[in-house]
Design a protein around this motif. Structure first.
Motif, PDB file in Angstrom:
ATOM      1  N   LYS A 206       0.823  -1.216   0.000  1.00 19.87           N
ATOM      2  CA  LYS A 206       0.000   0.000   0.000  1.00 19.87           C
ATOM      3  C   LYS A 206       0.856   1.264   0.000  1.00 19.87           C
ATOM      4  N   TYR A 209       2.243   1.093  -4.019  1.00 18.25           N
ATOM      5  CA  TYR A 209       1.333   0.978  -5.166  1.00 18.25           C
ATOM      6  C   TYR A 209      -0.041   1.572  -4.865  1.00 18.25           C
ATOM      7  N   ASP A 210      -0.672   2.039  -5.933  1.00 19.16           N
ATOM      8  CA  ASP A 210      -2.047   2.508  -5.839  1.00 19.16           C
ATOM      9  C   ASP A 210      -2.946   1.309  -6.093  1.00 19.16           C
ATOM     10  N   LYS A 213      -6.769   0.843  -7.742  1.00 14.41           N
ATOM     11  CA  LYS A 213      -7.081   0.767  -9.170  1.00 14.41           C
ATOM     12  C   LYS A 213      -6.532  -0.485  -9.843  1.00 14.41           C
TER      13      LYS A 213
ATOM     14  N   ARG B  10       8.458   8.435  -2.299  1.00 19.25           N
ATOM     15  CA  ARG B  10       7.122   9.024  -2.175  1.00 19.25           C
ATOM     16  C   ARG B  10       7.178  10.234  -1.254  1.00 19.25           C
ATOM     17  N   TYR B  50      -5.613  11.857  -8.000  1.00 23.00           N
ATOM     18  CA  TYR B  50      -6.885  11.323  -7.509  1.00 23.00           C
ATOM     19  C   TYR B  50      -7.219  11.907  -6.144  1.00 23.00           C
ATOM     20  N   ARG B  61     -13.735   7.428  -5.093  1.00 20.53           N
ATOM     21  CA  ARG B  61     -12.550   8.010  -5.728  1.00 20.53           C
ATOM     22  C   ARG B  61     -12.954   8.923  -6.890  1.00 20.53           C
ATOM     23  N   LEU B  92      -3.881  11.525  -3.917  1.00 19.87           N
ATOM     24  CA  LEU B  92      -2.830  10.636  -4.408  1.00 19.87           C
ATOM     25  C   LEU B  92      -2.306  11.129  -5.746  1.00 19.87           C
ATOM     26  N   VAL B  94      -0.123   9.606  -8.757  1.00 19.36           N
ATOM     27  CA  VAL B  94       0.268   8.248  -9.136  1.00 19.36           C
ATOM     28  C   VAL B  94       0.949   8.243 -10.500  1.00 19.36           C
ATOM     29  N   GLU B  96       1.406   6.360 -13.579  1.00 24.25           N
ATOM     30  CA  GLU B  96       0.739   5.236 -14.243  1.00 24.25           C
ATOM     31  C   GLU B  96       1.378   4.913 -15.583  1.00 24.25           C
ATOM     32  N   LEU B 103       2.812   5.020  -6.328  1.00 24.91           N
ATOM     33  CA  LEU B 103       2.495   6.236  -5.590  1.00 24.91           C
ATOM     34  C   LEU B 103       3.699   7.170  -5.568  1.00 24.91           C
ATOM     35  N   SER B 106       1.380  11.377  -1.589  1.00 26.65           N
ATOM     36  CA  SER B 106       0.041  11.188  -1.030  1.00 26.65           C
ATOM     37  C   SER B 106      -0.115  12.034   0.229  1.00 26.65           C
TER      38      SER B 106
END
Lengths: 234, 250
Positions: A206, A209-210, A213, B10, B50, B61, B92, B94, B96, B103, B106
């Motif tokens: 946690k 990573y997100d 989703k 992070r 998000y 979300r 958050l 992120v 992607e 992450l 956050s």
């Protein structure tokens, strides 16, 4: 019976009944609370609830998900009187029996608690919530009726887990026994690859990573090897 | 002290970097707004943003697009949440670009400005409130991640809040159990970014050794028991309880 919700007086009586049972008294379930004007009240939802017998919490959740489908239940999500009414209505099948006597767990299993870590214990609310969201993917957590079991205890301990779709679906893939109503052998333990280890692993990833989703496949690719024995049985 | 591994570097988004509010007069279902004040250039432009709203296990979300092109969703109504308590927000950022969302940053425990009035004692570690909904329970602890613990006392107890402040009987019988519940919650929840958790664990360390580093439940519970025991000892809880009962009996 017409659906109502318990008032604070009804909840107090229900709580007292549970305590008396735990003290060893042999009592009839006070069903009169369900429609007594003093102990319960009418709500906006005009619904009839069946005295059906369920074989598991999953079956109960399925019944409720169907009953409440497309109804405006949003305002009842955290409503103690609403969910506790159901628990009292079906109490005789939800209550654990020991040596022929009703032997209930702590109140939070039947009276919806507002406390952290206790709300998920509610037999009815959680069953509805899981089935409404995940359908038969949550069957492995709800295979019993009068007890929660180790899997549910672990999986429902973390509030974030229950709201992460991929996490629940991968857990279902790991622990649901194919073609059966329950879970795989060994899934109720606490050793390697168990739900307890799964929850601990989720707590670690946690931070990186997100996972809210992530799909079950994405998560599965990250699983440590200790879970492979459960995956192989899929 | 416990250590947190941070492989992805992070970063934490601070409370002053995001401002949440609720739209006024939007009907039964609240709708939120958010103002981002963090430096968007500090993050990759294609990173996704998000917002999550949550209360207990209910969570919703909202996709705000990319850091370089923040696009608030048209529907920001909290229609999937349990609205029986205070709503918290998380943010958050992120990455992607790979297969799995990593992450980058956050922040948690944000609350909308109109919600702040509810917690009028934010500087205090423990908020004490009166509640008419406890049934036969004299008190109940309510703790949410990112918020301070709240001790609810049954409103059927005359002058309950004042008694909690000055009455040795109340304090002696409630505080050790309440403290234990709080510490178990923060260990269980294990949110390293929760300021309240860090404050409570630091407070606990003033009564015992530093908290255990391992996640061993037996070790943690033993440490908590030691904290409670030292806490009771420092404030002479048992002696004060006995003295008070004797005085009342005379």
């Amino acid at each position: 019976m017409k659906l109502r919700k318990l008032t604070s007086k009804g909840l107090s009586e229900f709580s007292l009944f549970l305590q008396n049972l735990r003290d060893g008294q042999d009592l009839q379930t006070p069903k009169y609370l369900l429609d007594s004007e003093e102990h319960s009240e009418l709500i906006e939802l005009d619904l009839e609830v069946s005295e059906a017998s369920f074989s598991s919490r999953y079956e109960m959740g399925k019944y409720l998900a169907e009953l409440l489908k497309e109804k405006n239940v949003h305002s009842y999500i955290g409503d103690t009187g609403f969910w506790s009414w159901f628990a009292l209505f079906w109490f005789d099948q939800l209550c654990r029996v020991k040596s022929g006597q009703k032997s209930p767990f702590q109140d939070a299993h039947y009276i919806l608690s507002h406390s952290f870590g206790l709300r998920q214990r509610h037999a009815v609310f959680t069953s509805w919530q899981l089935v409404d969201r995940y359908g038969d993917q949550c069957r492995f957590m709800l295979s019993k009726l009068s007890v929660r079991g180790e899997i549910a205890e672990q999986m429902m301990g973390s509030q974030y887990i229950l709201s992460a779709d991929g996490v629940v679906r991968l857990a279902s893939r790991l622990y649901t026994a194919p073609g059966k109503s329950g879970f795989k052998a060994g899934a109720g333990g606490s050793g390697a690859g168990s739900p307890r280890r799964y929850v601990a692993w989720l707590g670690q990833i946690k931070l990186t990573y997100d996972y809210f989703k992530m799909t079950p496949d994405d998560l599965e690719a990250l699983l440590p090897s200790e879970f492979s024995k459960f995956l192989k049985e899929s | 002290m416990q250590q947190t591994l941070n492989y992805t570097n992070r970063t934490k988004i601070e409370k002053q970097e995001v401002l949440f509010s609720f739209t006024e007069d939007c009907g039964d279902i609240p709708e939120f707004n958010v103002l981002f004040k963090f430096d968007t250039e500090a993050y990759p432009p294609e990173a996704s943003l998000y917002v999550e709203a949550h209360h207990k296990e209910t969570r919703q979300r909202f996709d705000y697009g990319k850091v370089s092109r923040i696009t608030p969703p048209k529907n920001r109504k909290l229609d999937e949440l349990d609205l029986s308590g205070s709503i918290q927000f998380s943010l958050l950022i992120v990455d992607e670009t790979g297969k799995d969302g990593l992450l980058i940053a956050s922040g948690t425990g944000f609350r909308a400005d109109s919600d702040h009035g509810e917690d009028n004692n934010k500087s205090s570690l423990l908020t004490v409130k009166s509640s008419p909904h406890l049934g036969q329970l004299p008190w109940r602890m309510e703790i949410e991640s990112g918020e301070g613990p709240k001790l609810f006392l049954s409103s059927s107890i005359p002058n309950a809040i004042e008694k909690m402040r000055i009455d040795p009987i109340f304090q002696s019988l409630i505080l050790p159990a309440a403290l234990k519940e709080i510490l178990i919650f923060y260990f269980w929840n294990d949110d390293k970014e929760d300021e309240r958790a860090q404050q409570w664990l630091a407070f606990a360390e003033t009564f015992a050794d530093t908290r255990p580093e391992s996640g061993d439940i037996t070790e943690i519970l033993e440490w908590i028991d030691m904290v409670i025991s030292e806490f009771a000892k420092r404030f002479n809880l048992s002696d004060r309880l006995v003295n008070e009962i004797r005085e009342e009996d005379q």
